[in-house]
Design a protein around this motif. Structure first.
Motif, short mmCIF file in Angstrom:
data_model
loop_
_atom_site.label_atom_id
_atom_site.label_comp_id
_atom_site.label_asym_id
_atom_site.label_seq_id
_atom_site.Cartn_x
_atom_site.Cartn_y
_atom_site.Cartn_z
N VAL A 1 0.84 -1.21 0.00
CA VAL A 1 0.00 0.00 0.00
C VAL A 1 0.87 1.26 0.00
N LEU A 2 1.92 1.25 0.83
CA LEU A 2 2.80 2.43 0.89
C LEU A 2 3.53 2.64 -0.43
N VAL B 1 4.24 5.57 -5.46
CA VAL B 1 4.29 5.60 -6.93
C VAL B 1 3.23 6.55 -7.48
N THR B 2 2.03 6.48 -6.89
CA THR B 2 0.94 7.38 -7.33
C THR B 2 1.32 8.84 -7.11
N LEU B 3 1.93 9.12 -5.95
CA LEU B 3 2.34 10.49 -5.66
C LEU B 3 3.41 10.97 -6.63
N VAL B 4 4.38 10.10 -6.93
CA VAL B 4 5.44 10.47 -7.87
C VAL B 4 4.87 10.75 -9.26
#
Length: 204
Positions: free
Chosen positions: A21-22, A27-30
């Motif tokens: 999850v982290l 990855v989504t944030l990047v």
């Protein structure tokens, strides 16, 4: 022992899920930051394509939208500055007017970005803000393409040549204003002198 082993076996599984999850969130944030940076680069390039005298904001100031919380207010300033700069640049180059230059889409995008903190509907508003932001991005990219196709002003020599053109034009306009002002003053002086001349003739 059986229950202890079962409990011990559940630990790594939970940790693995947490790690996944982290990693997914990271990855989504990047990816989001990369896309948002490309979006800001387009806005900055659109401002850079405008002549300095037509800019309401410097191109580098667009990246202040990367600062959390500050961006909630700075987005509105960016949209307004970009609208003004593009409108002036299109008029300066004699290009056809392009509607509101994305001001409507940009304002809706900035407003929805502020409303993401509204309880219960913040997630939906964030998605709506992202969708409208993409449309605004496409709109600004199209205006930037139009400017680049009309004339090329990316090199320093081009800017210097254009600066000389504007300076010469300003000098001509100033000189023309001086001539008109001088002519008006001369006409007023002539009108003031006429009664005196008449009186002098009467005295003679």
């Amino acid at each position: 022992m059986t229950f202890a082993q079962a409990g011990g076996g559940a630990g790594p599984s939970d940790e693995l899920i947490l790690i996944v999850v982290l990693v997914a969130c990271g990855v989504t944030l990047v990816i989001w930051l990369a896309v948002y940076l490309l979006f800001l680069m387009t806005l900055s390039r659109a401002l850079r394509e405008c002549h300095p005298r037509n800019r309401r904001m410097e191109p580098g100031q667009v990246y202040l939208n990367l600062i959390p919380l500050v961006s909630l207010v700075w987005r509105f300033n960016t949209v307004n500055a970009l609208t003004y700069s593009l409108r002036e640049e299109f008029a300066d180059r004699g290009l056809r007017r392009q509607g509101d230059y994305g001001n409507g889409l940009g304002t809706v995008y900035a407003t929805l970005a502020v409303c993401v903190f509204v309880p219960y509907v913040g997630g939906l508003l964030w998605i709506a803000s992202a969708v409208v932001g993409v449309f605004y991005w496409v709109r600004i990219a199209g205006l930037l393409r139009t400017l680049r196709e009309s004339e090329s002003h990316g090199d320093d020599e081009d800017w210097e040549a254009r600066e000389r053109y504007y300076d010469d034009r300003d000098d001509e306009e100033r000189e023309d204003r001086r001539r008109r002002r001088r002519s008006r003053y001369d006409d007023e002086d002539d009108e003031d002198d006429r009664p005196r001349r008449r009186r002098w003739r009467d005295d003679d």
